[in-house]
Design a protein around this motif. Structure first.
Motif, mmCIF file in Angstrom:
data_model
loop_
_atom_site.group_PDB
_atom_site.id
_atom_site.type_symbol
_atom_site.label_atom_id
_atom_site.label_comp_id
_atom_site.label_asym_id
_atom_site.label_seq_id
_atom_site.Cartn_x
_atom_site.Cartn_y
_atom_site.Cartn_z
ATOM 1 N N ALA A 33 25.596 -28.451 20.891
ATOM 2 C CA ALA A 33 26.982 -28.446 21.369
ATOM 3 C C ALA A 33 27.214 -27.280 22.324
ATOM 4 O O ALA A 33 27.994 -27.391 23.263
ATOM 5 N N ILE A 34 26.518 -26.162 22.077
ATOM 6 C CA ILE A 34 26.659 -24.986 22.926
ATOM 7 C C ILE A 34 25.940 -25.202 24.262
ATOM 8 O O ILE A 34 26.442 -24.823 25.313
ATOM 9 N N PHE A 35 24.763 -25.826 24.198
ATOM 10 C CA PHE A 35 23.932 -26.068 25.385
ATOM 11 C C PHE A 35 23.598 -27.552 25.474
ATOM 12 O O PHE A 35 22.484 -27.967 25.147
ATOM 13 N N PRO A 36 24.550 -28.394 25.895
ATOM 14 C CA PRO A 36 24.300 -29.837 25.974
ATOM 15 C C PRO A 36 23.064 -30.147 26.817
ATOM 16 O O PRO A 36 22.826 -29.531 27.850
ATOM 17 N N GLY A 37 22.267 -31.084 26.330
ATOM 18 C CA GLY A 37 21.059 -31.494 27.043
ATOM 19 C C GLY A 37 19.865 -30.614 26.738
ATOM 20 O O GLY A 37 18.755 -30.899 27.172
ATOM 21 N N ASP A 38 20.066 -29.529 25.996
ATOM 22 C CA ASP A 38 18.972 -28.637 25.644
ATOM 23 C C ASP A 38 18.262 -29.176 24.408
ATOM 24 O O ASP A 38 18.636 -30.200 23.846
ATOM 25 N N SER A 39 17.222 -28.490 23.964
ATOM 26 C CA SER A 39 16.461 -28.939 22.804
ATOM 27 C C SER A 39 15.966 -27.737 22.016
ATOM 28 O O SER A 39 16.089 -26.593 22.447
ATOM 29 N N VAL A 40 15.418 -28.004 20.856
ATOM 30 C CA VAL A 40 14.785 -26.993 20.020
ATOM 31 C C VAL A 40 13.332 -27.413 19.854
ATOM 32 O O VAL A 40 13.049 -28.568 19.530
ATOM 33 N N GLU A 41 12.418 -26.486 20.079
ATOM 34 C CA GLU A 41 10.998 -26.757 19.868
ATOM 35 C C GLU A 41 10.568 -26.076 18.585
ATOM 36 O O GLU A 41 10.980 -24.955 18.297
ATOM 37 N N ALA A 79 31.139 -20.698 15.067
ATOM 38 C CA ALA A 79 31.408 -20.915 13.642
ATOM 39 C C ALA A 79 30.457 -21.973 13.089
ATOM 40 O O ALA A 79 29.945 -21.841 11.970
ATOM 41 N N ALA A 80 30.198 -23.019 13.870
ATOM 42 C CA ALA A 80 29.264 -24.065 13.459
ATOM 43 C C ALA A 80 27.850 -23.499 13.338
ATOM 44 O O ALA A 80 27.102 -23.834 12.411
ATOM 45 N N TRP A 81 27.484 -22.627 14.267
ATOM 46 C CA TRP A 81 26.153 -22.005 14.223
ATOM 47 C C TRP A 81 26.021 -21.145 12.967
ATOM 48 O O TRP A 81 25.017 -21.196 12.266
ATOM 49 N N HIS A 82 27.056 -20.348 12.656
ATOM 50 C CA HIS A 82 27.019 -19.524 11.453
ATOM 51 C C HIS A 82 26.982 -20.390 10.189
ATOM 52 O O HIS A 82 26.307 -20.031 9.210
ATOM 53 N N ALA A 83 27.668 -21.523 10.190
ATOM 54 C CA ALA A 83 27.637 -22.444 9.044
ATOM 55 C C ALA A 83 26.235 -23.012 8.860
ATOM 56 O O ALA A 83 25.751 -23.147 7.731
ATOM 57 N N TRP A 84 25.557 -23.346 9.973
ATOM 58 C CA TRP A 84 24.171 -23.827 9.891
ATOM 59 C C TRP A 84 23.288 -22.739 9.278
ATOM 60 O O TRP A 84 22.478 -23.012 8.389
ATOM 61 N N ALA A 85 23.423 -21.496 9.740
ATOM 62 C CA ALA A 85 22.621 -20.392 9.217
ATOM 63 C C ALA A 85 22.880 -20.182 7.729
ATOM 64 O O ALA A 85 21.945 -19.937 6.955
ATOM 65 N N GLU A 86 24.120 -20.295 7.318
ATOM 66 C CA GLU A 86 24.457 -20.139 5.894
ATOM 67 C C GLU A 86 23.816 -21.257 5.073
ATOM 68 O O GLU A 86 23.262 -21.017 4.001
ATOM 69 N N LYS A 87 23.875 -22.488 5.569
ATOM 70 C CA LYS A 87 23.292 -23.642 4.873
ATOM 71 C C LYS A 87 21.796 -23.466 4.673
ATOM 72 O O LYS A 87 21.242 -23.866 3.652
ATOM 73 N N HIS A 88 21.102 -22.857 5.640
ATOM 74 C CA HIS A 88 19.644 -22.743 5.603
ATOM 75 C C HIS A 88 19.152 -21.328 5.290
ATOM 76 O O HIS A 88 17.971 -21.038 5.444
ATOM 77 N N PRO A 122 24.028 -26.869 15.908
ATOM 78 C CA PRO A 122 25.130 -26.545 16.825
ATOM 79 C C PRO A 122 24.658 -26.114 18.215
ATOM 80 O O PRO A 122 25.425 -26.165 19.167
ATOM 81 N N HIS A 123 23.395 -25.721 18.339
ATOM 82 C CA HIS A 123 22.824 -25.356 19.647
ATOM 83 C C HIS A 123 23.085 -26.464 20.673
ATOM 84 O O HIS A 123 23.346 -26.190 21.829
ATOM 85 N N PRO A 144 5.625 -28.651 9.714
ATOM 86 C CA PRO A 144 6.402 -28.628 10.956
ATOM 87 C C PRO A 144 7.469 -29.726 10.987
ATOM 88 O O PRO A 144 8.558 -29.527 11.515
ATOM 89 N N GLU A 145 7.176 -30.880 10.377
ATOM 90 C CA GLU A 145 8.146 -31.977 10.339
ATOM 91 C C GLU A 145 9.385 -31.576 9.532
ATOM 92 O O GLU A 145 10.516 -31.869 9.924
ATOM 93 N N GLU A 146 9.174 -30.908 8.394
ATOM 94 C CA GLU A 146 10.290 -30.450 7.575
ATOM 95 C C GLU A 146 11.101 -29.379 8.306
ATOM 96 O O GLU A 146 12.327 -29.359 8.234
ATOM 97 N N ALA A 147 10.422 -28.495 9.017
ATOM 98 C CA ALA A 147 11.132 -27.481 9.806
ATOM 99 C C ALA A 147 11.971 -28.161 10.884
ATOM 100 O O ALA A 147 13.122 -27.786 11.108
ATOM 101 N N ALA A 148 11.409 -29.159 11.545
ATOM 102 C CA ALA A 148 12.143 -29.867 12.599
ATOM 103 C C ALA A 148 13.404 -30.522 12.041
ATOM 104 O O ALA A 148 14.458 -30.490 12.686
ATOM 105 N N LYS A 149 13.327 -31.066 10.834
ATOM 106 C CA LYS A 149 14.500 -31.711 10.226
ATOM 107 C C LYS A 149 15.647 -30.724 10.026
ATOM 108 O O LYS A 149 16.810 -31.110 10.070
ATOM 109 N N MET A 150 15.316 -29.441 9.810
ATOM 110 C CA MET A 150 16.358 -28.433 9.635
ATOM 111 C C MET A 150 17.216 -28.288 10.886
ATOM 112 O O MET A 150 18.366 -27.868 10.820
ATOM 113 N N PHE A 151 16.645 -28.623 12.038
ATOM 114 C CA PHE A 151 17.347 -28.429 13.308
ATOM 115 C C PHE A 151 18.021 -29.694 13.831
ATOM 116 O O PHE A 151 18.641 -29.665 14.887
#
Length: 86
Positions: free
Chosen positions: A68-76, A5-14, A65-66, A54-61
């Motif tokens: 919380a789903i995958f603790p210790g993971d990251s987004v590149e 639900a948090a992931w879908h809320a993020w997608a809706e926001k962006h 919620p990723h 790229p900095e603005e794109a990074a701020k979106m992430f």
């Protein structure tokens, strides 16, 4: 709120900046002049977003919620570049 639900809320926001939602990625095949082989990499999913930099794109992430789903993971974040000569 559960993780999906948090992931879908993020997608809706962006949603105005999401060019392609993408999705989970499967097993990797490497193709080279020597043939085809199974390999591993750290890519688990992708999403294409529109941003001024790229900095603005990074701020979106930030706080995505990723994490919380995958603790210790990251987004590149990496830009999609224009094909030279087009």
């Amino acid at each position: 709120m559960n993780c999906m639900a948090a992931w879908h809320a993020w997608a809706e926001k962006h949603k105005a900046d999401i060019v392609m939602m993408g999705g989970p990625l499967g097993k990797t095949k490497k193709v080279s002049p020597t043939g085809i082989e199974d390999i591993s990499n750290a890519l688990g999913a992708f999403t294409v977003v529109r941003a001024a930099s790229p900095e603005e794109a990074a701020k979106m992430f930030e706080n995505h919620p990723h994490f919380a789903i995958f603790p210790g993971d990251s987004v590149e974040v990496m830009p999609v570049l224009a094909i030279p000569g087009t």
